[in-house]
Design an enzyme around this catalytic site. Structure first.
Site, mmCIF file in Angstrom:
data_model
loop_
_atom_site.group_PDB
_atom_site.id
_atom_site.type_symbol
_atom_site.label_atom_id
_atom_site.label_comp_id
_atom_site.label_asym_id
_atom_site.label_seq_id
_atom_site.Cartn_x
_atom_site.Cartn_y
_atom_site.Cartn_z
ATOM 1 N N ASP A 45 42.478 36.486 37.025
ATOM 2 C CA ASP A 45 41.400 37.267 37.621
ATOM 3 C C ASP A 45 40.242 36.347 37.983
ATOM 4 O O ASP A 45 39.501 35.889 37.113
ATOM 5 C CB ASP A 45 40.921 38.336 36.630
ATOM 6 C CG ASP A 45 39.832 39.194 37.265
ATOM 7 O OD1 ASP A 45 40.181 40.093 38.042
ATOM 8 O OD2 ASP A 45 38.632 38.940 37.008
ATOM 9 N N TYR A 50 32.755 32.955 40.500
ATOM 10 C CA TYR A 50 33.065 32.130 39.336
ATOM 11 C C TYR A 50 33.133 30.633 39.683
ATOM 12 O O TYR A 50 33.158 29.789 38.797
ATOM 13 C CB TYR A 50 34.377 32.562 38.658
ATOM 14 C CG TYR A 50 34.436 34.035 38.282
ATOM 15 C CD1 TYR A 50 33.272 34.793 38.156
ATOM 16 C CD2 TYR A 50 35.648 34.676 38.062
ATOM 17 C CE1 TYR A 50 33.327 36.150 37.836
ATOM 18 C CE2 TYR A 50 35.705 36.030 37.740
ATOM 19 C CZ TYR A 50 34.547 36.760 37.634
ATOM 20 O OH TYR A 50 34.608 38.091 37.321
ATOM 21 N N LYS A 79 37.677 38.190 44.277
ATOM 22 C CA LYS A 79 36.662 39.173 44.685
ATOM 23 C C LYS A 79 35.709 38.614 45.733
ATOM 24 O O LYS A 79 35.382 37.419 45.706
ATOM 25 C CB LYS A 79 35.854 39.614 43.448
ATOM 26 C CG LYS A 79 36.733 39.946 42.259
ATOM 27 C CD LYS A 79 35.968 40.457 41.065
ATOM 28 C CE LYS A 79 36.854 40.486 39.826
ATOM 29 N NZ LYS A 79 36.834 39.251 39.025
ATOM 30 N N HIS A 112 33.339 42.939 44.843
ATOM 31 C CA HIS A 112 32.907 42.643 43.470
ATOM 32 C C HIS A 112 31.918 43.690 42.935
ATOM 33 O O HIS A 112 32.040 44.162 41.817
ATOM 34 C CB HIS A 112 32.289 41.242 43.430
ATOM 35 C CG HIS A 112 32.346 40.585 42.092
ATOM 36 N ND1 HIS A 112 32.524 39.234 41.925
ATOM 37 C CD2 HIS A 112 32.246 41.085 40.835
ATOM 38 C CE1 HIS A 112 32.526 38.942 40.626
ATOM 39 N NE2 HIS A 112 32.352 40.052 39.949
HETATM 40 P P1 NAD Z 1 35.976 38.994 27.272
HETATM 41 O O1 NAD Z 1 35.785 40.369 26.784
HETATM 42 O O2 NAD Z 1 37.306 38.510 27.684
HETATM 43 O O3 NAD Z 1 35.376 38.048 26.146
HETATM 44 C C1 NAD Z 1 35.378 36.675 26.209
HETATM 45 C C2 NAD Z 1 34.802 36.171 24.881
HETATM 46 O O4 NAD Z 1 35.622 36.610 23.807
HETATM 47 C C3 NAD Z 1 34.763 34.670 24.791
HETATM 48 O O5 NAD Z 1 33.633 34.360 23.994
HETATM 49 C C4 NAD Z 1 36.011 34.318 24.022
HETATM 50 O O6 NAD Z 1 35.893 33.126 23.325
HETATM 51 C C5 NAD Z 1 36.124 35.486 23.073
HETATM 52 N N1 NAD Z 1 37.516 35.775 22.708
HETATM 53 C C6 NAD Z 1 38.583 35.765 23.531
HETATM 54 N N2 NAD Z 1 39.698 36.089 22.866
HETATM 55 C C7 NAD Z 1 39.314 36.305 21.566
HETATM 56 C C8 NAD Z 1 40.031 36.677 20.410
HETATM 57 N N3 NAD Z 1 41.341 36.898 20.442
HETATM 58 N N4 NAD Z 1 39.327 36.823 19.261
HETATM 59 C C9 NAD Z 1 37.991 36.631 19.236
HETATM 60 N N5 NAD Z 1 37.258 36.271 20.313
HETATM 61 C C10 NAD Z 1 37.926 36.110 21.468
HETATM 62 O O7 NAD Z 1 34.903 38.805 28.368
HETATM 63 P P2 NAD Z 1 34.664 38.558 29.854
HETATM 64 O O8 NAD Z 1 34.924 37.123 30.157
HETATM 65 O O9 NAD Z 1 33.329 39.144 30.087
HETATM 66 O O10 NAD Z 1 35.710 39.476 30.626
HETATM 67 C C11 NAD Z 1 37.016 39.062 30.898
HETATM 68 C C12 NAD Z 1 37.227 38.790 32.379
HETATM 69 O O11 NAD Z 1 36.871 39.943 33.123
HETATM 70 C C13 NAD Z 1 36.337 37.692 32.979
HETATM 71 O O12 NAD Z 1 36.792 36.408 32.682
HETATM 72 C C14 NAD Z 1 36.415 38.035 34.441
HETATM 73 O O13 NAD Z 1 37.624 37.585 35.010
HETATM 74 C C15 NAD Z 1 36.389 39.563 34.395
HETATM 75 N N6 NAD Z 1 35.034 40.114 34.618
HETATM 76 C C16 NAD Z 1 34.791 40.798 35.749
HETATM 77 C C17 NAD Z 1 33.527 41.302 36.001
HETATM 78 C C18 NAD Z 1 33.272 42.083 37.258
HETATM 79 O O14 NAD Z 1 32.103 42.281 37.619
HETATM 80 N N7 NAD Z 1 34.288 42.529 37.936
HETATM 81 C C19 NAD Z 1 32.492 41.106 35.077
HETATM 82 C C20 NAD Z 1 32.772 40.429 33.878
HETATM 83 C C21 NAD Z 1 34.044 39.938 33.652
#
Ligand code: NAD
Length: 328
Positions: A45, A50, A79, A112
């Protein structure tokens, strides 16, 4: 390990679990993506925002070259950023982003955010500028209706650049509006979705309309604690979702981690997830949340959903100096 998929309205299949590219440093992205493919990830994704699409594409191309996967086993979501909603800009960006990935086509191209910002030359829009101008100060909207942008995305499909299209951060009214003029269906809606922000009616609407939901920020506050102050403010005063009783109890019963429970809470309701991790144990654990992993009871799903506070972390109506209240 089975890889579950969701059928999109376009007819294409999207994996139920993927890897999120936000905050993955560009200089490490190729190796991280290559390694994630070796671990079993098939969906990536990304987003223009990014600033790591080219490097992510390099990682995928290397995995294809090494025989780990074929192109059609990989699913790339990316996006269109808010400054490029005008039709010609959207077409240019889709072409440029597709070239950056270097994989012939994009599987799913999303708007986005449903808000148009004033054009900024792509070379000047450097992450983490996000919403601001090149000096990181002003946020200016642009008079471009969403219909123009959606129709540009439809041309992107007609040109063979993207297989499916959709939108992120949209609410019900926007979905209903797009449906009035859509030639190509809304295949997916990507939203912030975790137990502090459940949005049950939006989920219900999308699922009724066969719009596949992808949940982002499945771990709630965790992701936002890593950001500058304004973005962190709502996250720092709530309990981590890994620590709340309903999640911990379910995790203890099924013998999994709280993170896996949070992901399964979504996938069990046919909502795709795209967690991000650079740690190889977590990378593997986050993938093991499909239908062949474990099952939460309906009581567990309900008790986790009951944590809902309507608490949105990714809210430009809150973290921007000049708020854009798109979720009001
Ligand atoms: P996420 O919920 O995936 O959290 C990431 C955090 O959680 C990091 O600190 C990571 O180290 C930690 N983590 C990951 N796996 C873990 C585990 N098993 N145990 C404990 N901690 C863990 O957060 P995100 O990055 O905000 O969201 C995921 C993806 O969603 C993004 O990378 C992006 O691709 C997408 N996204 C899209 C939008 C949008 O506007 N469309 C916005 C935010 C994120």
């Amino acid at each position: 390990m089975g890889l579950d998929t969701i059928t999109l309205a376009s007819g294409h299949q999207m994996p139920l679990v993927g890897f999120g590219m936000w905050k993955v440093p560009a200089d490490k992205a190729a190796d991280i993506v290559y390694n994630a493919i070796r671990e079993g990830y098939r969906l990536f994704d990304g987003a223009y925002d990014y600033q790591n699409e080219k490097e992510a594409g390099e990682g995928i191309r290397r995995a294809i070259k090494d025989g780990l996967v074929k192109r059609d086993e990989i699913f790339v979501t990316t996006k269109l950023w808010n400054n490029y909603h005008q039709k010609d800009h959207a077409l240019q960006m889709a072409k440029a982003q597709n070239e950056a990935w270097g994989l012939d086509y994009i599987d799913l191209y999303l708007i986005h955010f449903p808000v148009a910002l004033k054009y900024i030359e792509p070379e000047k829009l450097k992450y983490p500028a996000w919403w601001m101008d090149v000096e990181h100060k002003v946020i200016e909207t642009a008079p471009i209706p969403l219909q123009e942008t959606w129709q540009a995305l439809e041309e992107v499909v007609d040109m063979g650049i993207a297989k499916s299209i959709g939108i992120s951060n949209a609410q019900a009214q926007t979905l209903y509006d797009i449906q009035r003029y859509a030639r190509h269906p809304i295949s997916s809606l990507q939203i912030e979705h975790h137990p502090y922000l459940v949005q049950p009616e939006l989920v219900e609407l999308a699922q009724e309309e066969k719009i596949a939901i992808t949940a982002y920020s499945s771990f709630g506050p965790q992701s936002f604690l890593e950001l500058p102050t304004a973005f962190r403010a709502r996250a720092k005063d709530v309990s981590l979702l890994f620590d709340v009783d309903a999640v911990k109890k379910a995790a203890a019963r099924v013998g999994r981690t709280p993170a896996q429970v949070l992901l399964r809470w979504a996938t069990q309701r046919n909502i795709a997830v795209i967690p991000k991790s650079n740690n190889s144990t977590r990378l593997q654990q986050n993938l093991e949340v499909g239908s062949d992993s474990f099952t939460l009871t309906s009581e567990e799903i309900v008790s986790i959903s009951a944590l809902d506070k309507g608490l949105r972390f990714n809210d430009p109506g809150f973290y921007l100096d000049k708020p854009l209240r798109i979720f009001a």
